[in-house]
Write an enzyme that holds these catalytic residues in place. Structure first.
Site, PDB file in Angstrom:
ATOM      1  N   ARG A   1      29.715  46.818  41.144  1.00 41.68           N
ATOM      2  CA  ARG A   1      29.383  45.863  40.084  1.00 41.68           C
ATOM      3  C   ARG A   1      30.169  44.549  40.282  1.00 41.68           C
ATOM      4  O   ARG A   1      29.641  43.466  40.029  1.00 41.68           O
ATOM      5  CB  ARG A   1      29.670  46.462  38.707  1.00 41.68           C
ATOM      6  CG  ARG A   1      28.866  47.707  38.305  1.00 41.68           C
ATOM      7  CD  ARG A   1      27.410  47.668  38.588  1.00 41.68           C
ATOM      8  NE  ARG A   1      26.675  48.857  38.117  1.00 41.68           N
ATOM      9  CZ  ARG A   1      26.371  49.918  38.873  1.00 41.68           C
ATOM     10  NH1 ARG A   1      26.736  50.004  40.144  1.00 41.68           N
ATOM     11  NH2 ARG A   1      25.667  50.916  38.360  1.00 41.68           N
TER      12      ARG A   1
ATOM     13  N   GLU B   1      28.463  42.765  43.040  1.00 38.56           N
ATOM     14  CA  GLU B   1      27.208  42.191  42.540  1.00 38.56           C
ATOM     15  C   GLU B   1      27.481  40.891  41.787  1.00 38.56           C
ATOM     16  O   GLU B   1      26.710  39.933  41.889  1.00 38.56           O
ATOM     17  CB  GLU B   1      26.519  43.220  41.630  1.00 38.56           C
ATOM     18  CG  GLU B   1      25.116  42.817  41.196  1.00 38.56           C
ATOM     19  CD  GLU B   1      24.459  43.901  40.330  1.00 38.56           C
ATOM     20  OE1 GLU B   1      24.092  44.956  40.858  1.00 38.56           O
ATOM     21  OE2 GLU B   1      24.366  43.687  39.105  1.00 38.56           O
TER      22      GLU B   1
ATOM     23  N   SER C   1      42.341  29.499  45.822  1.00 35.14           N
ATOM     24  CA  SER C   1      43.080  30.327  46.773  1.00 35.14           C
ATOM     25  C   SER C   1      43.070  31.792  46.344  1.00 35.14           C
ATOM     26  O   SER C   1      43.203  32.107  45.161  1.00 35.14           O
ATOM     27  CB  SER C   1      44.524  29.852  46.873  1.00 35.14           C
ATOM     28  OG  SER C   1      45.235  30.683  47.776  1.00 35.14           O
TER      29      SER C   1
END
Lengths: 146, 146, 146, 146, 146, 146, 146, 146, 146, 146
Positions: G87, G90, G113
């Site tokens: 997840r 995603e 960064s």
């Protein structure tokens, strides 16, 4: 005993007894390709040939239930590399769409089953070089609409 | 005219004339699988069948030299997805090592050529469901030592 | 004894005896590239050189049948990384289509066999830097129509 | 004019004039493999052969500077599929480590350059089937320590 | 002793003795990057520094011949993941075509060798944050025509 | 105007005017590697050099804002193939872990930034073959704990 | 002791003592995410927390120097599969370009960064289902021109 | 109108009007990250903001229904390459298992939803370099047993 | 005891006692698919069924806490190969976009959860060949705007 | 007319007429999932529903024969990315081996056909959140021995 142990034991005993795959298949009264694939762990054996194989090769008792269990089929995860296997893969690549055209022209929309399926290998002697004859025989499954 | 244009023209004319691949193969006097593969751009045609095909399908004149030229064979770059083609690929995966064992037991160390090679498809009628019979016929090539 | 054990034993004995691949090939009376490839497990040996090799390197008795068995050829599954091997792969990438054009122009539609095949390496001394000469020799196989 | 336009124009004119790659190479006074690779866009041409090629094939004026420019070499990103090219790739896979052993035994630690490199293809007639002879000639580059 | 055993032994002894790579390089009288790469198994050592290294770190005798042997270079097969190494890979991705343009503009068609090659790392102190200076030095190899 | 149109226009105008990347960089008063990378679309330009570049190459007005916009950096998605770029990639593979060892020994745990970063290419003339000198200069960033 | 041995020892002792990651972080006086990542081998610890951790979990003495050493970060090489981790992946896929737009609009051309970086996880209780709050805090690094 | 046409039209109009994503989000009365993602085609808009957006940017009438339709989410299929997006991906790789440990310790077995989910970006000014603050807020979903 | 040890112990004891997965599920009073998946290590068990399972199969005491711990789900990283599993994967490939159309038409923009999810398998006897009935039941999660 | 043109025409006409997939399926008197898949080009239609569809949506005459032709099934070649489709793929990954265990326990060694197969989607209203019910119904095919 794991499946790979049974496979290894079969190969060791087969070499020790000097048997060919064809010899073993004849003893079991079944096809050579099917028997070889089951011995290499890619098909489950019914009880009778599993018992006969264990007796023939003097395998340990628990090998029979392993031979009868349902394998998880898997193979080398990339384009095959051994030249003999690669040539088969190349045939599927070169002729795959052709076979789709020809089979579906003869049978309608559907596939040739790889489950309800058998295969045979013959040697055709030829003075210009012997020839390998491979025959596949699979049930045609039509697509269903609903 | 590029090869894919010739392939597209063949399919359009074939549909227009209501010909099957088998009809075309019969007209050319050659095997149905080979004719289909050459029409799909995976094999080069000798002069005679190329000329006959152009006449039969009323293809433009330059199609003949394209059909006779030597194709660069290529196919979809991944595990095949169409279910009919995938089943063939699965057969190679499941039975590849088996075929290596069985062929090399019969012939010695070497391969079945995919170049000096032919293939045929037959329909076997069966009340429990018709069956697809695919026959491959390839020259055995022994490895050379030097 | 598995194939990799035989390969490892060969390399250990070869280093212990201070033999080069060329020395071993001369003893067996066969080509250096072929002998090296068979010692690395990529080709099967006929009986005579297998026996001579076992004697020369004092390998255990069962090594001979392993050397004579038919290997499953496989190699590192990715773009090769060792710089020497990568340069060869780069040559195939850069000149692959060129070789297809040039070979098929000279021979017609077909391929150079990698099975009925031999290869040789020579050193050409040159004051501006020595040169590696690799020669490949493979049977031309024409495509078949049927 | 982009490089692929020049490549396409070369092939069209070559076919129209009925020239082989060997004919073109003879006209340019250079090797057939190199000329073919430069015509396919994988090498830059010096001024003299580029000018002669443009004159021979009646290419548009700007083609000459494209032929002389420095190409970005690239090739099909996967295991090669055309059977002729695949066999070359298979040779690198099967014999890559062997060549590393044999070359480094003869020359020390280093590589065969694929840049300071040439290649030739010959046809060896043979009643049992003609043979393809490929010769590679590359400078040996020793590794440097510092 | 395999190469990875020698690499592991070097790291253990280096830590035990509290030596830095720079200390070792100074003892051997060679560059720190080259010495580190040879200790990590990516370059072969000439006899003198290999002997000195074995003495310095009290490595077993056979380590010297391993250090002198020719390694098969290989690395993690994917996009590198360690952030320090990834940033170097990103530099090649972002600036690769730029370096091709700039180098070939200065030198003509050809490449920078990664074999006849050396590299150095320096620390540039800076109140806004110290800077890493990496210098690569490789022979230019022009493409050959033939 | 999309970025690729601006890149293409720059290259056409640069060739028409016969300018080198170094000439353009000198006109802009900035480093040749950076200017080339920005012209190839891999860095955004501040206003002054973008305006000067548009004037120098007589680019259309809207090119300036494209040059000043922030690019999405991307590159060919596989192992690089052009031999010049591949050699750089090989250097990262062969020396990546070495650079990690040497840099972290000198600086502590952290990385060399590829963002706060510059690079330069010089030609070192050498009678045995000219040498390419590439210098990278990146800020060291220490890991933070929290 | 290798890093994975230290990781395994930490998890065994943590379970034996019934401590949570939060408990350990509180003992060390540092953030829970950072402490967990260092215990899982993805960050190097400064001396004080490493010593405190060894004391708290009664780790063997040499564990401290392993905890302080600089790890080579690596992770599962494919699309992540565990649903929780997927997840997060995603989110990067769906919102990656959005974050680039929004961050560069606020900050100019540059990056956040992942080195000068911290992260925190909170639980927000909610009758319709509790919510996970993840906060990332990274230094903005502007691209440099030169 | 396809989705990509609407995305392109939004970006052109946004630039023409000199609006930032934040300006648009304020006009729509919704979060900047969500609005940007919907404008880039990764989320469907409810009717009210879709209508307001079309009015604000003077988009063609049919754009509204496209903005309201349900997108098929997809992204570049490889390790992300743009440095800003890569750093986010690196965070998931380095801290993925850590987040699993910390979240499941706080919440039990389950995941953070990426569907019932929101995200925000803030700028934290800092004299040592401004910082990017990203906050994710997702519903916790416990695994179900049945 | 690691998770894979517990899985292996479960399978050994199950075979020894001659229990089916359905028998075990009935003993635990839960669904057969869920119980099987938890026994194969893909789901965590609540305390009651974990305790009952340990008692039923006489597993060692520590197995219970392993069964209750939260697994990291992972599976074979490529296109699945076992024919039974491949057919399920093929269904997702062939019908994935169809299910997206049909589900989102019925429910609006969102997904079917794979977390708040259950599944069942039934056997439907049929004289023309028995049929497998798989039922999935997942919570619909609508996308959120913010 | 190519298949993708027919698919596009269907979607345009469906939207113009304000029909849902369910409406179309009801008109054709067939299942909604099957009709949608055939309209998206993943199944061939028998004559009657193809004719009715063409009439209903006022498709051009030649669309009927395209709808009746046998499609080459193919799908996006990577791990699916759209969240709805990914969750289905995740279910196959997490529960694939479980389904193999449960199905083969109930039926013996064999597979569920994806060809002689149907599927249905239902909405189960639930105050805690509606639920998606997917039912698959496939013929069991036992492996054959020979």
């Amino acid at each position: 005993m794991k499946r790979e142990d049974v496979v290894e034991a079969i190969i060791i005993e087969k070499n020790k007894l000097g048997l060919s795959w064809q010899d073993i298949a004849d003893e079991l009264g079944m096809g050579c390709v099917w028997v070889t694939s089951a011995c290499l762990g890619m098909n489950s054996m019914p009880k009778a040939p599993a018992a006969r194989l264990c007796q023939l090769l003097e395998l340990p008792e628990e090998a029979q239930s392993v031979l009868m269990s349902f394998p998880t089929k898997a193979w080398s995860r990339d384009v095959p590399q051994d030249p003999l296997v690669y040539r088969l893969y190349e045939v599927v690549g070169v002729y795959g769409d052709t076979l789709k055209e020809v089979i579906q022209e003869k049978f309608g929309d559907g596939i040739m089953s790889a489950i309800d399926f058998s295969m045979d290998v013959e040697k055709l002697e030829d003075p210009k070089g012997d020839r390998v004859i491979i025959t596949m025989n699979g049930k045609f499954l039509p697509y269903k609409s609903w």
